[in-house]
Scaffold this motif. Structure first.
Motif, PDB file in Angstrom:
ATOM      1  N   THR A 195       2.551  -0.944  -7.753  1.00  0.00           N
ATOM      2  CA  THR A 195       3.171  -0.419  -6.532  1.00  0.00           C
ATOM      3  C   THR A 195       2.445  -0.844  -5.268  1.00  0.00           C
ATOM      4  OG1 THR A 195       3.979   1.511  -7.751  1.00  0.00           O
ATOM      5  CG2 THR A 195       3.894   1.685  -5.351  1.00  0.00           C
ATOM      6  N   ALA A 196       1.121  -0.865  -5.309  1.00  0.00           N
ATOM      7  CA  ALA A 196       0.332  -1.128  -4.103  1.00  0.00           C
ATOM      8  C   ALA A 196       0.506  -2.543  -3.570  1.00  0.00           C
ATOM      9  CB  ALA A 196      -1.139  -0.858  -4.376  1.00  0.00           C
TER      10      ALA A 196
ATOM     11  N   ASN B 258       3.049   0.301   2.145  1.00  0.00           N
ATOM     12  CA  ASN B 258       2.323  -0.944   1.913  1.00  0.00           C
ATOM     13  C   ASN B 258       2.137  -1.740   3.199  1.00  0.00           C
ATOM     14  OD1 ASN B 258       2.283  -0.347  -0.789  1.00  0.00           O
ATOM     15  ND2 ASN B 258       3.319  -2.225  -1.449  1.00  0.00           N
ATOM     16  N   ASN B 259       0.972  -2.383   3.319  1.00  0.00           N
ATOM     17  CA  ASN B 259       0.778  -3.345   4.388  1.00  0.00           C
ATOM     18  C   ASN B 259       1.817  -4.452   4.255  1.00  0.00           C
ATOM     19  OD1 ASN B 259      -1.516  -2.132   5.539  1.00  0.00           O
ATOM     20  ND2 ASN B 259      -2.833  -3.040   3.986  1.00  0.00           N
TER      21      ASN B 259
ATOM     22  N   THR C 177       4.439 -12.249  -1.498  1.00  0.00           N
ATOM     23  CA  THR C 177       3.257 -11.572  -2.061  1.00  0.00           C
ATOM     24  C   THR C 177       2.146 -11.491  -1.040  1.00  0.00           C
ATOM     25  OG1 THR C 177       3.945 -12.514  -4.151  1.00  0.00           O
ATOM     26  CG2 THR C 177       1.894 -11.357  -4.153  1.00  0.00           C
ATOM     27  N   PHE C 178       0.954 -11.945  -1.394  1.00  0.00           N
ATOM     28  CA  PHE C 178      -0.182 -11.769  -0.513  1.00  0.00           C
ATOM     29  C   PHE C 178      -0.582 -13.041   0.201  1.00  0.00           C
ATOM     30  CE2 PHE C 178      -0.295  -7.832  -2.607  1.00  0.00           C
ATOM     31  CZ  PHE C 178      -0.984  -6.977  -1.792  1.00  0.00           C
TER      32      PHE C 178
ATOM     33  N   GLY D 252      -3.294  -6.083   6.914  1.00  0.00           N
ATOM     34  CA  GLY D 252      -4.133  -6.668   5.895  1.00  0.00           C
ATOM     35  C   GLY D 252      -4.266  -5.762   4.725  1.00  0.00           C
ATOM     36  N   VAL D 253      -4.780  -6.335   3.616  1.00  0.00           N
ATOM     37  CA  VAL D 253      -4.935  -5.547   2.403  1.00  0.00           C
ATOM     38  C   VAL D 253      -6.127  -4.603   2.550  1.00  0.00           C
ATOM     39  CG1 VAL D 253      -5.396  -5.681  -0.043  1.00  0.00           C
ATOM     40  CG2 VAL D 253      -3.984  -7.394   1.014  1.00  0.00           C
TER      41      VAL D 253
END
Length: 456
Positions: free
Chosen positions: A115-116, A181-182, A438-439, A455-456
């Motif tokens: 989820t994160a 979420n970011n 994604t990231f 940011g994460v």
């Protein structure tokens, strides 16, 4: 017998001196043997079938390992295509186990433990791999397990749910799914590209106009908001607090390829309409001009200074695989695409000389020398490039009416958005598609491109 594709590839190799002692692509048999070794080298990064490990995922997410959840979903797509192109079923059981283990409690590729970092694009990549399994007639799961087509429809339906759509920027999917979420404030091309792509493919497979309507609607939004310009350049995304006017103009090959393939499916579904032919042509010309300098795949936004994130290091494989499928779905593109992919694949194997085995592949294909990097993404890229050379002898993606055997469920995924709020079951006209970045825009890429304020 050598196919026209492999004859040209062999000529490229001989003429350019790109022959690698470990790998050869001079004939179909050699392509299959090289693909077999590349597949083995890729699967060496996977440990999900080992005691104490989690089936379906690559080591991660960071800091536990290099890979976010989405990339494993992409990897299974590469392995489904590998089987389809070569006929080698060595990894079919692992692929099925991994794909089914990650479906989540509602069979829609939203497992709670990710989820994160769950974006519409992440979910979309798993959905597109399920769709690919249906299109390739990959062996169906046991009857008591979720089926490939139904899984793709579940992803589509969850993303078509009104919970995923709002009026900011006049529409479009956000990057992230959970509002906490970011990146939830970012609307991007890859999330909407997966959605568009999956909708176009479901339209063709099921002959259901609802999916095509969503694909058209998504295309119009991407063009209207400015994430795709008149020259078919596709930019990364923008923030809702700026009404999506602060467009980050970084371009990535997987964005170009995902829209190209989706447009090809729409061209096919609409029986070769001139509108979609023009769009396919525009996207293809831009993709080749932007991402294939000297005919070799090149990631323009990060490769020169090797600022690529782990995610970006896997993009070239999708580029090759989706372009090769485009030649089957929109045959008028075949000559233009085949020449480029042959040259690029030859360059790809030329640099697979690093490591103690002599078969580790790097990322910078145009240098024709190993660049010192290694990873699942790099191996997946070369596998995709090489195995796709067999596309001329592979069956085109099937449909329900041309031999497709996967069982669907048009109501799959209609339970609402469990991450943010409960909602009514969606109607047929509400269903839509998916996404991926994604990231990429976080971590190192934030500093390099200044893409996001989060940011994460």
């Amino acid at each position: 017998m050598k196919s026209p594709v492999t004859r040209v590839a062999a000529a490229v190799l001989v003429g350019s001196g790109l022959v690698n002692a470990a790998y050869s692509i001079g004939s179909d048999a050699e392509i299959k043997q090289t693909s077999k070794q590349l597949a083995a080298d890729l699967m060496a990064y996977y440990h999900g079938n080992e005691p104490g490990q989690t089936p379906g995922i690559l080591p991660g997410p960071p800091p536990a390992g290099d890979y976010y959840w989405w990339e494993a979903g992409a990897m299974w797509g590469a392995m489904i295509d590998y089987y389809h192109m070569t006929g080698d079923d060595t990894y079919n059981a692992l692929t099925t186990q991994g794909m089914l283990f990650q479906v989540g409690p509602n069979d829609d590729y939203m497992p709670p433990n990710v989820t994160a970092s769950l974006g519409n694009d992440d979910q979309g990549f798993w959905g597109m791999s399920a769709m690919l399994a249906a299109e390739n007639n990959f062996p169906n799961p046991p009857d008591d397990q979720p089926q490939w087509l139904a899984l793709a429809q579940a992803v589509f339906n969850t993303q078509a749910n009104p919970d995923r759509h709002d009026d900011t920027c006049n529409g479009g999917l956000r990057w992230q799914i959970p509002l906490s979420n970011n990146g939830y404030n970012y609307k991007n091309s890859i999330a909407n590209g997966c959605f568009f792509n999956l909708g176009a493919r479901l339209a063709r497979y099921t002959d259901n106009q609802t999916y095509a309507d969503w694909a058209e609607k998504t295309w119009d939004w991407v063009r209207g908001v400015g994430l795709m310009n008149a020259d078919y350049q596709i930019y990364d995304g923008a923030h809702v607090e700026h009404n999506c006017t602060d467009i980050n103009k970084a371009q990535f090959s997987y964005n170009a390829a995902i829209y190209l393939l989706g447009a090809a499916y729409m061209y096919n579904y609409t029986d070769g309409s001139e509108t979609w032919k023009e769009r396919v042509t525009g996207l293809l010309d831009n993709t080749i001009n932007t991402f294939f300098p000297d005919g070799i795949a090149y990631e323009i936004s990060c490769e020169k200074h090797m600022t690529c994130t782990t995610d970006m290091l896997s993009f070239k494989g999708y580029l090759h695989r989706w372009m090769s499928t485009t030649t089957q779905i929109a045959p008028f593109t075949k000559e233009k695409i085949s020449t480029v992919l042959q040259t690029s694949a030859a360059a790809a194997i030329s640099q697979c000389t690093g490591g103690t085995t002599g078969r580790v592949c790097g990322f910078k294909w145009s240098t024709k020398t190993y660049d010192g990097t290694q990873g699942a993404g790099q191996q997946m890229n070369v596998l995709g490039a090489v195995s796709s050379l067999l596309v001329g002898s592979a069956r085109a993606p099937v449909t329900n009416s041309t031999g497709g055997s996967s069982r669907g469920d048009p109501n799959a995924g209609s339970h609402g958005d469990d991450f943010n709020k409960k909602s009514r079951p969606i109607a047929t006209g509400d269903r839509a598609g998916a996404g991926i970045l994604t990231f990429i825009v976080l971590g190192a890429a934030v500093g390099t491109f200044g893409w996001m304020s989060t940011g994460v």
